[in-house]
Motif scaffolding. Structure first.
Motif, PDB file in Angstrom:
ATOM      1  N   SER A 142      42.352 -15.263  61.895  1.00  0.00           N
ATOM      2  CA  SER A 142      43.179 -16.073  62.452  1.00  0.00           C
ATOM      3  C   SER A 142      42.975 -15.083  63.498  1.00  0.00           C
ATOM      4  N   ALA A 143      43.302 -16.144  64.928  1.00  0.00           N
ATOM      5  CA  ALA A 143      43.054 -15.144  66.163  1.00  0.00           C
ATOM      6  C   ALA A 143      45.305 -14.795  66.359  1.00  0.00           C
ATOM      7  N   HIS A 144      45.426 -15.235  65.042  1.00  0.00           N
ATOM      8  CA  HIS A 144      46.661 -13.691  65.008  1.00  0.00           C
ATOM      9  C   HIS A 144      46.676 -12.794  63.841  1.00  0.00           C
ATOM     10  N   TYR A 155      52.593 -13.762  59.045  1.00  0.00           N
ATOM     11  CA  TYR A 155      51.563 -14.968  58.903  1.00  0.00           C
ATOM     12  C   TYR A 155      51.036 -13.104  60.088  1.00  0.00           C
ATOM     13  N   THR A 156      51.631 -12.991  61.349  1.00  0.00           N
ATOM     14  CA  THR A 156      50.686 -12.093  61.787  1.00  0.00           C
ATOM     15  C   THR A 156      50.047 -11.184  61.235  1.00  0.00           C
ATOM     16  N   ALA A 157      51.283 -10.440  60.953  1.00  0.00           N
ATOM     17  CA  ALA A 157      51.258  -9.162  60.214  1.00  0.00           C
ATOM     18  C   ALA A 157      50.294  -9.275  58.807  1.00  0.00           C
ATOM     19  N   CYS A 184      38.230 -15.834  62.749  1.00  0.00           N
ATOM     20  CA  CYS A 184      39.837 -16.137  63.438  1.00  0.00           C
ATOM     21  C   CYS A 184      39.155 -17.356  63.718  1.00  0.00           C
ATOM     22  N   PRO A 185      39.794 -18.341  63.754  1.00  0.00           N
ATOM     23  CA  PRO A 185      40.050 -19.682  64.295  1.00  0.00           C
ATOM     24  C   PRO A 185      41.710 -19.654  65.106  1.00  0.00           C
ATOM     25  N   GLY A 186      41.752 -20.528  66.423  1.00  0.00           N
ATOM     26  CA  GLY A 186      42.594 -20.904  66.604  1.00  0.00           C
ATOM     27  C   GLY A 186      43.281 -21.744  66.109  1.00  0.00           C
ATOM     28  N   GLY A 255      39.080 -20.923  71.144  1.00  0.00           N
ATOM     29  CA  GLY A 255      38.931 -21.999  72.358  1.00  0.00           C
ATOM     30  C   GLY A 255      39.532 -20.850  74.074  1.00  0.00           C
ATOM     31  N   GLY A 256      38.702 -20.047  73.266  1.00  0.00           N
ATOM     32  CA  GLY A 256      39.053 -18.659  74.761  1.00  0.00           C
ATOM     33  C   GLY A 256      40.610 -17.950  74.562  1.00  0.00           C
ATOM     34  N   TRP A 257      41.485 -18.677  73.335  1.00  0.00           N
ATOM     35  CA  TRP A 257      43.236 -17.851  73.433  1.00  0.00           C
ATOM     36  C   TRP A 257      43.119 -16.559  73.530  1.00  0.00           C
ATOM     37  N   THR A 258      41.646 -15.716  72.841  1.00  0.00           N
ATOM     38  CA  THR A 258      42.313 -14.157  72.942  1.00  0.00           C
ATOM     39  C   THR A 258      41.753 -14.280  74.691  1.00  0.00           C
ATOM     40  N   ALA A 259      41.274 -14.612  74.805  1.00  0.00           N
ATOM     41  CA  ALA A 259      40.660 -14.087  76.470  1.00  0.00           C
ATOM     42  C   ALA A 259      41.183 -13.619  77.244  1.00  0.00           C
ATOM     43  N   ARG A 260      43.140 -14.128  76.983  1.00  0.00           N
ATOM     44  CA  ARG A 260      43.799 -13.417  78.411  1.00  0.00           C
ATOM     45  C   ARG A 260      43.866 -12.637  78.017  1.00  0.00           C
TER      46      ARG A 260
END
Ligand code: NAD
Length: 260
Positions: A142-144, A155-157, A184-186, A255-260
């Motif tokens: 995941s993005a997480h 979930y993140t862990a 890793c999907p958003g 969708g660009g989430w982790t580019a921030r």
């Protein structure tokens, strides 16, 4: 592209897993579907996929929270098709709550399905892949797996664990024709997300349409859900021979989430 290959997709009766199973079947692979419900409940789906793609499709019930059941699922795939060439570790659960209010048994269940099952299926499948000198493992993280969100600490862990596990496995089998990657999907609109909309609405005390706009898709710069079919197409590429040099990688489709 995948004719002659055999694939096991965990948690493949809905959402991303079903889309991946369908795409692998269309690419020519024999597919073992899996869910926690009895085979009779999945028979219509199994038959539909087999006819649509013109390949062998089977179904095995397994509760991936149980290590023996996870291992038996791999054994059932090898018994049905003779090997497991492609392993898609997709099954996963989510629960949204503050850490200090998070139920202990939900933590155990989430870790068992999201993390431990990935270990047990991978361990059980690797000998078959090593024997053939070819294998593809795609772990749906995941993005997480890369960034975090509040109220999703377990979930993140779990997804960070899957990313780390994927890299280590990739290194171990790098010279044996086997790749292992974390995909890793958003946010993808599936039953898992529908439940999260309801949970987040409670946590934030907001109506559900505002949660989608202001909480869920706030993180995703495209302001659109990723489609399950888009994740599936990426997974099929990772299973192809063209992707034989892609291993130990963390592939984002967010969708660009982790580019921030
Ligand atoms: P989903 O709820 O539609 O599907 C989850 C699947 O896992 C189902 O088929 C379910 O039967 C199966 N499953 C759950 N517990 C199981 C168990 N104990 N034994 C066997 N199978 C079990 O969810 P989804 O959104 O398609 O999620 C699939 C994967 O993608 C998960 O690992 C999830 O964490 C990940 N993911 C989803 C999103 C999203 O936005 N939907 C984003 C990133 C990652």
């Amino acid at each position: 592209m995948l004719a002659g290959k055999t694939a096991l997709v965990t948690g493949s009766t809905s959402g991303i897993g079903l889309a991946v199973a369908r795409a692998l079947a269309r690419a020519g692979a024999k597919v073992m579907l899996n869910g926690s419900r009895p085979a009779a409940d999945a028979e219509a789906l199994r038959a539909e996929l087999a006819v649509e793609a013109g390949v062998e499709v089977a179904y095995t019930t397994a509760n991936l929270a149980d290590p023996a059941s996870a291992r038996a699922l791999v054994a059932a795939t090898i018994a049905a098709f003779g090997s497991v060439d492609i392993l898609i570790n997709n099954a996963g659960i989510q629960h949204v709550a503050a850490v200090d209010a998070f139920p202990d048994d939900t933590w155990d269940q989430l870790m068992a399905i999201n993390v431990s099952a990935v270990f047990h299926t991978t361990k059980a499948a690797l000998p078959s892949m090593k024997a053939k000198g070819w294998g593809r493992i795609v772990n749906i993280a995941s993005a997480h797996g890369v960034v975090a969100s509040p109220f999703k600490a377990p979930y993140t862990a779990s997804k960070h664990a899957v990313v780390g596990f994927s890299k280590a496995v990739a290194l171990e089998v790098a010279e044996q024709g086997i790749t292992c990657n974390a995909l890793c999907p958003g946010y993808v609109r599936t039953p898992l997300i529908e439940k999260q909309v309801v949970d987040q609405a409670k946590v934030h005390n907001m109506p559900e349409d505002r949660v989608i706009r202001e909480v869920i898709l706030a993180a995703q710069p495209t302001k659109q859900f990723v489609e399950a079919d888009e994740v599936a197409a990426f997974a099929v590429f990772l299973c192809s021979d063209a992707a034989k040099a892609v291993t130990g990688s963390v592939q984002l489709i967010d969708g660009g989430w982790t580019a921030r």
